[in-house]
Design a protein around this motif. Structure first.
Motif, PDB file in Angstrom:
ATOM      1  N   GLN A   7       0.695  -1.209  -0.090  1.00 30.53           N
ATOM      2  CA  GLN A   7      -0.008   0.060  -0.008  1.00 30.53           C
ATOM      3  C   GLN A   7       0.785   1.202  -0.036  1.00 30.53           C
ATOM      4  N   PHE A   8       1.973   1.333   0.721  1.00 27.37           N
ATOM      5  CA  PHE A   8       2.770   2.182   0.939  1.00 27.37           C
ATOM      6  C   PHE A   8       3.355   2.755  -0.557  1.00 27.37           C
ATOM      7  N   LEU A   9       3.883   1.551  -1.064  1.00 30.91           N
ATOM      8  CA  LEU A   9       4.553   1.582  -2.549  1.00 30.91           C
ATOM      9  C   LEU A   9       3.614   2.353  -3.486  1.00 30.91           C
ATOM     10  N   ARG A  10       2.328   1.816  -3.373  1.00 28.99           N
ATOM     11  CA  ARG A  10       1.138   2.276  -4.595  1.00 28.99           C
ATOM     12  C   ARG A  10       0.989   3.782  -4.263  1.00 28.99           C
ATOM     13  N   GLN A  11       1.099   4.190  -3.005  1.00 31.53           N
ATOM     14  CA  GLN A  11       0.667   5.529  -2.786  1.00 31.53           C
ATOM     15  C   GLN A  11       1.936   6.438  -2.965  1.00 31.53           C
ATOM     16  N   ASN A  12       3.200   5.951  -3.124  1.00 33.05           N
ATOM     17  CA  ASN A  12       4.362   6.774  -3.336  1.00 33.05           C
ATOM     18  C   ASN A  12       5.051   6.278  -4.368  1.00 33.05           C
ATOM     19  N   GLN A  13       4.361   6.105  -5.378  1.00 30.68           N
ATOM     20  CA  GLN A  13       5.182   5.784  -6.780  1.00 30.68           C
ATOM     21  C   GLN A  13       6.035   7.068  -7.165  1.00 30.68           C
ATOM     22  N   THR A  14       7.121   6.602  -7.888  1.00 28.61           N
ATOM     23  CA  THR A  14       7.661   7.446  -8.313  1.00 28.61           C
ATOM     24  C   THR A  14       7.323   8.159  -9.519  1.00 28.61           C
ATOM     25  N   GLU A  15       7.583   9.303 -10.208  1.00 33.89           N
ATOM     26  CA  GLU A  15       6.877   9.983 -11.383  1.00 33.89           C
ATOM     27  C   GLU A  15       7.086   8.879 -12.438  1.00 33.89           C
ATOM     28  N   ALA A  16       8.257   8.146 -12.567  1.00 34.51           N
ATOM     29  CA  ALA A  16       8.342   7.429 -13.779  1.00 34.51           C
ATOM     30  C   ALA A  16       7.475   6.153 -13.695  1.00 34.51           C
ATOM     31  N   GLU A  17       7.329   5.777 -12.411  1.00 37.50           N
ATOM     32  CA  GLU A  17       6.355   4.777 -12.270  1.00 37.50           C
ATOM     33  C   GLU A  17       4.952   5.244 -12.548  1.00 37.50           C
ATOM     34  N   LEU A  18       4.492   6.279 -11.968  1.00 32.79           N
ATOM     35  CA  LEU A  18       3.416   7.001 -12.388  1.00 32.79           C
ATOM     36  C   LEU A  18       3.085   6.911 -13.718  1.00 32.79           C
ATOM     37  N   LEU A  19       3.971   7.625 -14.620  1.00 29.39           N
ATOM     38  CA  LEU A  19       3.980   7.710 -16.050  1.00 29.39           C
ATOM     39  C   LEU A  19       3.613   6.298 -16.799  1.00 29.39           C
ATOM     40  N   ARG A  28      -4.422  -1.277 -21.505  1.00 27.17           N
ATOM     41  CA  ARG A  28      -3.888  -0.490 -22.691  1.00 27.17           C
ATOM     42  C   ARG A  28      -2.639  -0.968 -23.467  1.00 27.17           C
ATOM     43  N   VAL A  29      -2.035  -1.859 -23.083  1.00 30.11           N
ATOM     44  CA  VAL A  29      -0.675  -2.532 -23.820  1.00 30.11           C
ATOM     45  C   VAL A  29      -1.011  -3.951 -23.805  1.00 30.11           C
ATOM     46  N   GLY A  30      -1.301  -4.468 -25.149  1.00 28.45           N
ATOM     47  CA  GLY A  30      -1.276  -5.612 -25.370  1.00 28.45           C
ATOM     48  C   GLY A  30      -2.708  -6.540 -25.064  1.00 28.45           C
ATOM     49  N   GLY A  31      -3.639  -5.518 -24.534  1.00 28.02           N
ATOM     50  CA  GLY A  31      -4.747  -6.072 -24.171  1.00 28.02           C
ATOM     51  C   GLY A  31      -4.791  -7.050 -22.828  1.00 28.02           C
ATOM     52  N   VAL A  32      -3.794  -6.914 -22.157  1.00 31.07           N
ATOM     53  CA  VAL A  32      -3.759  -7.638 -20.825  1.00 31.07           C
ATOM     54  C   VAL A  32      -3.859  -6.843 -19.692  1.00 31.07           C
ATOM     55  N   ARG A  33      -3.883  -7.338 -18.511  1.00 29.38           N
ATOM     56  CA  ARG A  33      -4.210  -6.760 -17.156  1.00 29.38           C
ATOM     57  C   ARG A  33      -2.894  -6.553 -16.628  1.00 29.38           C
ATOM     58  N   PHE A  34      -2.251  -5.335 -16.079  1.00 29.40           N
ATOM     59  CA  PHE A  34      -1.234  -5.238 -15.406  1.00 29.40           C
ATOM     60  C   PHE A  34      -1.512  -4.931 -13.970  1.00 29.40           C
ATOM     61  N   ARG A  35      -0.555  -5.470 -13.070  1.00 34.03           N
ATOM     62  CA  ARG A  35      -0.889  -5.050 -11.686  1.00 34.03           C
ATOM     63  C   ARG A  35       0.045  -4.058 -11.284  1.00 34.03           C
ATOM     64  N   ARG A  36       0.037  -3.319 -10.230  1.00 38.29           N
ATOM     65  CA  ARG A  36       1.276  -2.363  -9.984  1.00 38.29           C
ATOM     66  C   ARG A  36       1.665  -2.909  -8.351  1.00 38.29           C
ATOM     67  N   ILE A  44       8.373  -7.621  -3.929  1.00 41.86           N
ATOM     68  CA  ILE A  44       7.453  -6.761  -4.453  1.00 41.86           C
ATOM     69  C   ILE A  44       7.751  -5.932  -5.820  1.00 41.86           C
ATOM     70  N   VAL A  45       7.154  -6.337  -6.941  1.00 44.13           N
ATOM     71  CA  VAL A  45       7.489  -5.718  -8.340  1.00 44.13           C
ATOM     72  C   VAL A  45       6.610  -4.671  -8.585  1.00 44.13           C
ATOM     73  N   ASP A  46       7.203  -4.071  -9.343  1.00 39.05           N
ATOM     74  CA  ASP A  46       6.785  -2.819  -9.750  1.00 39.05           C
ATOM     75  C   ASP A  46       5.320  -2.771 -10.719  1.00 39.05           C
ATOM     76  N   PHE A  47       5.417  -3.767 -11.758  1.00 37.82           N
ATOM     77  CA  PHE A  47       4.409  -4.069 -12.434  1.00 37.82           C
ATOM     78  C   PHE A  47       4.361  -5.579 -12.920  1.00 37.82           C
ATOM     79  N   VAL A  48       3.349  -6.237 -13.081  1.00 33.60           N
ATOM     80  CA  VAL A  48       3.249  -7.587 -13.476  1.00 33.60           C
ATOM     81  C   VAL A  48       2.098  -7.821 -14.300  1.00 33.60           C
ATOM     82  N   CYS A  49       2.128  -8.767 -15.258  1.00 32.49           N
ATOM     83  CA  CYS A  49       1.163  -9.153 -15.992  1.00 32.49           C
ATOM     84  C   CYS A  49       1.111 -10.836 -15.439  1.00 32.49           C
ATOM     85  N   LEU A  50       0.126 -11.111 -14.741  1.00 30.36           N
ATOM     86  CA  LEU A  50       0.066 -12.516 -14.313  1.00 30.36           C
ATOM     87  C   LEU A  50       0.003 -13.666 -15.539  1.00 30.36           C
TER      88      LEU A  50
END
Length: 113
Positions: A7-19, A28-36, A44-50
Motif C-alpha cells: 500500500q505504501f509503495l502504491r501511494q508513493n510511486q515515483t514519477e516514472a512509475e506513475l507515467l 492498454r498495452v497488449g490487451g492484458v491486465r497489469f498490476r502495480r 514486490i515488483v513494480d508491474f506484473v502481468c500474471l
C-alpha cells in the motif's frame, strides 16, 4: 490482501512509475491486465502481468547500488516462470513510447527479454 508495504509503495510511486502505470493500466498495452506494486514471494515488483508471466521493473538511481540484490531477485522471478524486463527512470521519463512499444513487443512474442 495487500500488506502495508504494498500500500505504501502504491501511494508513493515515483514519477516514472506513475507515467508508465498510466500507459499499462486498463489493458492498454497488449490487451492484458497489469498490476502495480504486486507481491510475488518475498518481493514486490513494480508491474506484473500474471497471465503473460511478465514483470516490468523501473529502476531508479538506487538500483545501481543494489546490482547483486537485483540479480538474485531476477533469478528468483525467472525460476518462477516470469520474464523480467527492466527500464531506467530516465528511459521511462524520456522515451516512454519506446518503453511501451518494447513491452508490447515482449507481450506479442516479438522481442526477447
Amino acid at each position: 490482501m495487500a500488506d502495508e508495504r504494498v500500500q505504501f509503495l502504491r501511494q508513493n510511486q515515483t514519477e516514472a512509475e506513475l507515467l508508465l502505470w498510466h500507459q499499462l493500466r486498463d489493458k492498454r498495452v497488449g490487451g492484458v491486465r497489469f498490476r502495480r506494486q504486486y507481491r510475488l514471494g518475498l518481493y514486490i515488483v513494480d508491474f506484473v502481468c500474471l497471465s503473460a508471466r511478465l514483470v516490468v521493473e523501473v529502476d531508479g538511481p538506487s538500483h545501481e547500488l543494489s546490482f547483486d540484490a537485483d540479480a538474485r531477485r531476477t533469478s528468483w522471478l525467472e525460476d518462477q516462470g516470469f520474464r523480467v524486463v527492466r527500464f531506467s527512470n530516465d528511459q521511462v521519463m524520456h522515451e516512454l513510447s519506446g518503453v511501451v512499444q518494447t513491452i508490447g513487443a515482449v507481450l506479442a512474442g516479438k522481442s526477447e527479454v
